[in-house]
Motif scaffolding. Sequence first.
Motif, PDB file in Angstrom:
ATOM      1  N   PHE A  13      -6.827  -2.583  -1.110  1.00 57.84           N
ATOM      2  CA  PHE A  13      -5.771  -2.887   0.410  1.00 57.84           C
ATOM      3  C   PHE A  13      -4.354  -2.430  -0.338  1.00 57.84           C
ATOM      4  O   PHE A  13      -3.768  -2.257   0.531  1.00 57.84           O
ATOM      5  CB  PHE A  13      -5.481  -4.340   0.060  1.00 57.84           C
ATOM      6  N   LEU A  14      -4.196  -2.722  -1.581  1.00 57.84           N
ATOM      7  CA  LEU A  14      -2.207  -2.563  -2.201  1.00 57.84           C
ATOM      8  C   LEU A  14      -2.092  -0.444  -1.651  1.00 57.84           C
ATOM      9  O   LEU A  14      -1.548  -0.479  -1.739  1.00 57.84           O
ATOM     10  CB  LEU A  14      -2.150  -2.505  -3.676  1.00 57.84           C
ATOM     11  N   SER A  15      -3.347  -0.035  -2.184  1.00 60.26           N
ATOM     12  CA  SER A  15      -3.184   1.905  -1.789  1.00 60.26           C
ATOM     13  C   SER A  15      -2.923   1.758  -0.577  1.00 60.26           C
ATOM     14  O   SER A  15      -2.460   2.493   0.050  1.00 60.26           O
ATOM     15  CB  SER A  15      -4.099   2.312  -2.894  1.00 60.26           C
ATOM     16  N   VAL A  16      -3.466   1.728   0.021  1.00 59.82           N
ATOM     17  CA  VAL A  16      -3.855   2.024   1.433  1.00 59.82           C
ATOM     18  C   VAL A  16      -2.709   0.718   2.393  1.00 59.82           C
ATOM     19  O   VAL A  16      -2.034   1.948   3.259  1.00 59.82           O
ATOM     20  CB  VAL A  16      -4.799   0.625   2.730  1.00 59.82           C
ATOM     21  N   THR A  17      -2.195   0.206   2.117  1.00 64.51           N
ATOM     22  CA  THR A  17      -0.865  -0.705   2.540  1.00 64.51           C
ATOM     23  C   THR A  17       0.968  -0.267   1.978  1.00 64.51           C
ATOM     24  O   THR A  17       2.151  -0.681   2.213  1.00 64.51           O
ATOM     25  CB  THR A  17      -0.444  -2.540   2.261  1.00 64.51           C
ATOM     26  N   GLY A  18       0.518   0.853   1.212  1.00 68.75           N
ATOM     27  CA  GLY A  18       1.436   1.865   0.552  1.00 68.75           C
ATOM     28  C   GLY A  18       2.297   1.224  -0.357  1.00 68.75           C
ATOM     29  O   GLY A  18       3.689   1.212  -0.914  1.00 68.75           O
ATOM     30  N   LYS A  19       2.048  -0.514  -0.810  1.00 66.93           N
ATOM     31  CA  LYS A  19       2.759  -0.927  -2.184  1.00 66.93           C
ATOM     32  C   LYS A  19       2.158  -0.914  -3.342  1.00 66.93           C
ATOM     33  O   LYS A  19       2.100  -1.288  -4.795  1.00 66.93           O
ATOM     34  CB  LYS A  19       2.454  -2.177  -1.592  1.00 66.93           C
ATOM     35  N   PHE A  20       1.286   0.124  -3.847  1.00 63.34           N
ATOM     36  CA  PHE A  20       0.875   0.249  -4.500  1.00 63.34           C
ATOM     37  C   PHE A  20       0.526   2.163  -4.760  1.00 63.34           C
ATOM     38  O   PHE A  20      -0.116   2.832  -4.183  1.00 63.34           O
ATOM     39  CB  PHE A  20      -0.343   0.174  -5.351  1.00 63.34           C
ATOM     40  N   GLU A  21       1.754   2.654  -5.410  1.00 69.06           N
ATOM     41  CA  GLU A  21       1.561   4.286  -5.563  1.00 69.06           C
ATOM     42  C   GLU A  21       1.576   4.743  -6.771  1.00 69.06           C
ATOM     43  O   GLU A  21       2.489   4.273  -7.626  1.00 69.06           O
ATOM     44  CB  GLU A  21       2.989   4.756  -4.641  1.00 69.06           C
TER      45      GLU A  21
END
Length: 157
Positions: free
Chosen positions: A149-157
């Motif tokens: 979820f974090l990866s898809v929403t761009g909050k985890f890069e």
Amino acid sequence: MEIEQRIEQLSKVALFKGLTPTALELIARVSSEESHALGTKIFEHGDPGDKLYILLDGKVRISREIPGMGEEALTILGPGAVFGEMALLDEAPRSADARVHERCRLLTVSKDTFEDLLFLHKDLAYEVLWSVVRMLTQRLRETTDKLTFLSVTGKFE
């Protein structure tokens, strides 16, 4: 608290879910109760892990002290929640603080007693092992979902 009530509480804990009634009774017989007033620190980050806690009544706040920022609450647990369970399985120190958020009553199982019980009852040790595997697998799936979820929403890069 009667032994039957302890068995019922233990059967709801992820670590003990799926254990036989006999296994739950063995654990229930070595458990004990504690009560804590508002604001009491049950344990803190870095303490040795010496017992598991099951929240019977009240609320407990799991948090960490962030340098320069103060306390960061990670979660507030209510009745039926379990915390400190990994202390029964490894030698690592506590990873967070546990503070009484609302006066509480706890059912506890000490690490030393639990280890003695597993040593004396190999069938129980086997049951607990598989229960731990199921619990950790579930946690890993939940972590994977959160990271996705974090990866898809761009909050985890």
